[in-house]
Design a protein around this motif. Structure first.
Motif, mmCIF file in Angstrom:
data_model
loop_
_atom_site.group_PDB
_atom_site.id
_atom_site.type_symbol
_atom_site.label_atom_id
_atom_site.label_comp_id
_atom_site.label_asym_id
_atom_site.label_seq_id
_atom_site.Cartn_x
_atom_site.Cartn_y
_atom_site.Cartn_z
ATOM 1 N N ALA A 301 0.832 -0.560 0.548
ATOM 2 C CA ALA A 301 -0.471 0.338 0.110
ATOM 3 C C ALA A 301 0.421 1.063 0.536
ATOM 4 N N GLU A 302 1.801 0.912 0.908
ATOM 5 C CA GLU A 302 3.273 2.528 0.897
ATOM 6 C C GLU A 302 3.972 2.626 -0.459
ATOM 7 N N GLU A 305 0.539 4.285 -2.465
ATOM 8 C CA GLU A 305 0.333 5.731 -2.071
ATOM 9 C C GLU A 305 1.069 6.515 -2.792
ATOM 10 N N ARG A 306 2.687 5.983 -2.271
ATOM 11 C CA ARG A 306 3.892 6.958 -3.546
ATOM 12 C C ARG A 306 3.475 6.896 -4.915
ATOM 13 N N ARG A 309 1.185 10.195 -4.990
ATOM 14 C CA ARG A 309 1.588 11.504 -4.513
ATOM 15 C C ARG A 309 2.378 11.889 -6.202
#
Length: 384
Positions: A301-302, A305-306, A309
């Motif tokens: 998930a990280e 999300e990166r 962004r």
């Protein structure tokens, strides 16, 4: 909003504040104060109060007449989703065009080079694209415009207006045609930073392209550049031809108005435009297509999300996926210059508010890129 009746009011508005009422109020105040003083009808402080009241009257008259020289247009809360979406696309395209290093208006007699040809620097004058003042109109949304010679085109939510000789004429979006092409030119003036240099030649050369030894002292290399060419036309508008140093920005502007971009355009530029239109979803789709299904299923998930962004940051700065640090920094500087408070200080409060918000978005996007560079810069210095 713009209607035929509103446009008539704009064109028939008073151009200047009338001096006669102001002079009459000023003279009347002085005469009254003088009579009161001569005949000693009132004490001195009362006479001063009369003079102060006269000054306030003059100020009120001035503001009343000044308001008549400007027609207000209200859009906030009055636009349907389709019109608002199209206006947003037009605004983004104009912002990208405004970030070009140089934009020129070409003279009508200039012959453009055919495919494969290289033409001398054409007869041209500087043009301007940006957040421009609209004489006699006060809108509650930022109005972008193109200023070329004695003509201007202002882009409003429901359509454009041409402005020539202090008169506005309607230019519906469905009648506005924008054609895009590319041209190779010898650039003998200052070379814009964003120009695409495809070759060099000598000012004095032999038939084989080598420098002519007879002109050693004055012989210099001249860059051959590939510029974007825009032709804006409508039934009620003489053709406006622009030469744009940032060719991809010119292509994106033309696409916004339905133009077919030449197949000569490099593939990566099309990729960048596609991502601008689709935003974060396009960024994620591109990432999914570049990896196999097994890897995609295990992505954290990280990481997602990166990437989201970064997609948002790319859209804010108008850069393509995979843009390097130099390209991102250049895009940031161009946009920051457009929306700098000093650039919009003399424009309407709504424009200043819009530019302030864009500066926040631009700064946040650039900060995101710098953060990613610090955390996980690759060997070639590219992220996203």
């Amino acid at each position: 909003m713009l209607t035929n009746r509103t446009l008539a009011r704009i064109n028939n508005r008073p151009r200047k504040v009338g001096r006669l009422p102001l002079l009459a109020a000023f003279g009347g105040t002085l005469v009254l104060a003088a009579l009161l003083y001569v005949f000693e009808v009132l004490p001195y402080f009362a006479i001063l109060a009369v003079l102060g009241g006269g000054a306030l009257l003059i100020l009120l008259l001035y503001r009343t007449q000044k308001a008549k020289t400007t027609i207000s247009l209200s859009y906030k809360g009055n636009l349907n989703e389709e019109v608002a979406s199209h206006f947003s696309s037009v605004r983004e395209a104009l912002e990208g065009l405004a970030s070009s290093g140089r934009i020129w208006r070409l003279a009508g007699s200039v012959r453009l080079p055919k495919t494969g040809e290289v033409a001398p620097s054409p007869e041209r004058d500087s043009a301007r694209v940006g957040l421009l003042a609209t004489p006699g109109i006060k809108a509650d949304v930022p109005v972008w415009g193109i200023e070329a010679g004695g003509e201007s085109i202002f882009f409003f939510p429901e359509g454009a207006l041409t402005y020539v000789d202090d008169r506005y004429d309607p230019l519906p979006y469905n009648s506005l045609k924008v054609a895009f092409s590319s041209g190779r030119f010898f650039e003998e003036e200052d070379l814009p930073d964003d120009a695409t240099v495809v070759d060099h030649t000598w000012r004095f050369s032999r038939p084989d392209g080598s420098p002519d030894p007879r002109y050693k002292r004055d012989n210099v290399q001249i860059p051959i550049v590939l510029y974007g060419l825009l032709e804006i036309s409508a039934p009620s508008l003489p053709k406006v031809r622009l030469e744009v140093s940032d060719r991809p920005a010119a292509a994106r502007f033309a696409r916004t108005f339905g133009a077919e971009v030449s197949t000569e355009e490099p593939k990566e530029e099309k990729t960048g435009h596609s991502e601008e239109r689709t935003g974060a979803d396009s960024g994620r789709a591109s990432s999914r297509s570049s990896s196999n299904g097994g890897e995609e299923a295990h992505r954290s998930a990280e990481t997602l999300e990166r990437e989201a962004r970064l997609a948002t940051a790319r859209r804010a700065l108008g850069v393509a996926k995979g843009a390097g640090a130099e390209e991102v920094s250049a895009a940031y500087r161009k946009l920051a210059q457009i929306h700098h408070p000093d650039k919009v200080a003399n424009l309407e409060p709504e424009v200043r508010e819009y530019s302030e918000q864009r500066m926040k978005e631009i700064n946040a996007a650039y900060a995101e890129f710098k953060s990613q560079w610090n955390e996980s810069a690759t060997e070639n210095g590219r992220v996203g």
